[in-house]
Motif scaffolding. Structure first.
Motif, PDB file in Angstrom:
ATOM      1  N   PRO A 177       1.515   9.529 -10.098  1.00 23.74           N
ATOM      2  CA  PRO A 177       1.935   8.315 -10.800  1.00 23.74           C
ATOM      3  C   PRO A 177       1.468   8.270 -12.248  1.00 23.74           C
ATOM      4  N   LEU A 178       0.814   9.319 -12.709  1.00 20.28           N
ATOM      5  CA  LEU A 178       0.186   9.295 -14.029  1.00 20.28           C
ATOM      6  C   LEU A 178       1.062   9.865 -15.134  1.00 20.28           C
ATOM      7  N   ALA A 190       7.706   3.809  -2.854  1.00 24.37           N
ATOM      8  CA  ALA A 190       6.936   2.715  -2.265  1.00 24.37           C
ATOM      9  C   ALA A 190       7.871   1.607  -1.791  1.00 24.37           C
ATOM     10  N   ALA A 191       8.848   1.262  -2.618  1.00 23.56           N
ATOM     11  CA  ALA A 191       9.814   0.234  -2.237  1.00 23.56           C
ATOM     12  C   ALA A 191      10.638   0.682  -1.031  1.00 23.56           C
ATOM     13  N   ARG A 192      11.008   1.954  -0.995  1.00 27.24           N
ATOM     14  CA  ARG A 192      11.797   2.486   0.114  1.00 27.24           C
ATOM     15  C   ARG A 192      11.008   2.424   1.424  1.00 27.24           C
ATOM     16  N   VAL A 195       6.164  -0.686   1.318  1.00 29.78           N
ATOM     17  CA  VAL A 195       4.726  -0.899   1.159  1.00 29.78           C
ATOM     18  C   VAL A 195       4.418  -1.176  -0.305  1.00 29.78           C
ATOM     19  N   PRO A 196       3.327  -1.866  -0.607  1.00 31.54           N
ATOM     20  CA  PRO A 196       2.957  -2.087  -2.006  1.00 31.54           C
ATOM     21  C   PRO A 196       2.708  -0.756  -2.714  1.00 31.54           C
ATOM     22  N   GLU A 197       3.001  -0.727  -4.001  1.00 35.04           N
ATOM     23  CA  GLU A 197       2.831   0.505  -4.766  1.00 35.04           C
ATOM     24  C   GLU A 197       1.398   1.028  -4.685  1.00 35.04           C
ATOM     25  N   GLU A 198       0.423   0.110  -4.745  1.00 39.80           N
ATOM     26  CA  GLU A 198      -0.983   0.521  -4.699  1.00 39.80           C
ATOM     27  C   GLU A 198      -1.295   1.245  -3.389  1.00 39.80           C
ATOM     28  N   LEU A 204      -1.027   8.844  -1.216  1.00 45.56           N
ATOM     29  CA  LEU A 204      -0.779  10.129  -1.872  1.00 45.56           C
ATOM     30  C   LEU A 204      -2.075  10.900  -2.105  1.00 45.56           C
ATOM     31  N   GLY A 205      -3.187  10.191  -2.161  1.00 42.95           N
ATOM     32  CA  GLY A 205      -4.463  10.839  -2.444  1.00 42.95           C
ATOM     33  C   GLY A 205      -4.762  10.853  -3.926  1.00 42.95           C
TER      34      GLY A 205
END
Length: 243
Positions: A177-178, A190-192, A195-198, A204-205
């Motif tokens: 995500p960076l 995340a939307a798919r 779940v919340p993005e966080e 993902l680790g």
């Protein structure tokens, strides 16, 4: 190539994300870096020389390899895919990475063999972990990245057959995500998943950083050529050789 100091490295796609981190890390170990981007958003560092050109133009590859005679070439450039499921793509959006990422790899790998680069040179193609896992929300991206890996292996084989002593290897970074490329993909998946993005990011680790990618590429460029594998998966934990 145990020491990059004084040896020119050409980084194709150095204006942002992993490419920017890779260019910086290579410059930090004393290699004169030529940073190529299609747009003038390149690292503002006195030890990095910039070139603004279209990496997907065959003439660009020939011109810059002839001009700088690099000891190493790192291909990171590519297009950002349209983040939509298959049925919401058009052929034009689905194929964007074939016309960018695959075409860039083709021209630069071809010129590296035709020129050829000097014995002992290294070529690193930054593909994607999507080449292994797929990417159902990014059209033809995963297939294009898998093709980049295959093309790198083809180039490696041709170099060995011709006795050129050029080392070709592919690096497949995990989704992170960076970067500007990874962030919208993380948000969409995340939307798919509902779940919340966080939470998705936690699952993902530890994320791969541009600096981590830079350190990994430096490791490959300075390793004994005989120990460099055809392909690696890259995560925050470092490089893992792929079968």
């Amino acid at each position: 190539m145990s020491d990059l100091s004084g040896k020119t490295t050409l980084v194709v796609g150095a204006s942002r994300g992993l490419g920017r981190g890779i260019a910086g890390a290579i410059a930090d170990v004393g290699s004169p870096v030529i940073a190529l981007s299609r747009y003038d958003h390149l690292p503002a560092r006195s030890d990095i020389r910039t070139e603004v050109a279209d990496a997907a133009d065959a003439a660009t590859a020939k011109r810059l390899l002839d001009r700088y005679e690099p000891a190493a070439v790192v291909l990171v450039a590519g297009a950002g895919p349209l983040i939509r499921p298959l049925h919401e793509q058009t052929w034009e959006t689905f194929s964007v990475n074939w016309h960018a990422d695959v075409q860039i790899a083709f021209h630069w790998l071809r010129e590296a063999l035709l020129r050829p680069l000097s014995p002992g040179s290294r070529v690193v193609v930054v593909s994607s972990g999507a080449a292994l896992a797929g990417s159902p929300l990014s059209g033809g991206y995963a297939g294009a990245k898998a093709t980049q890996r295959l093309m790198t292996a083809y180039a490696r084989d041709e170099a060995e057959r011709a006795g050129l002593a050029i080392t070709f290897t592919a690096v497949l970074p995990r989704l992170t995500p960076l970067t500007a490329l990874g962030r919208p993909a993380v948000q969409a998946y995340a939307a798919r998943a509902g779940v919340p993005e966080e939470e998705y990011v936690r699952e993902l680790g530890e994320p791969l950083t541009p600096e981590g990618a830079g350190a990994a590429v430096v490791e490959l460029l300075t390793a004994d050529a005989a120990t460099v594998a055809p392909a690696y998966l890259l995560s925050a934990a470092g490089l893992r050789q792929l079968p």
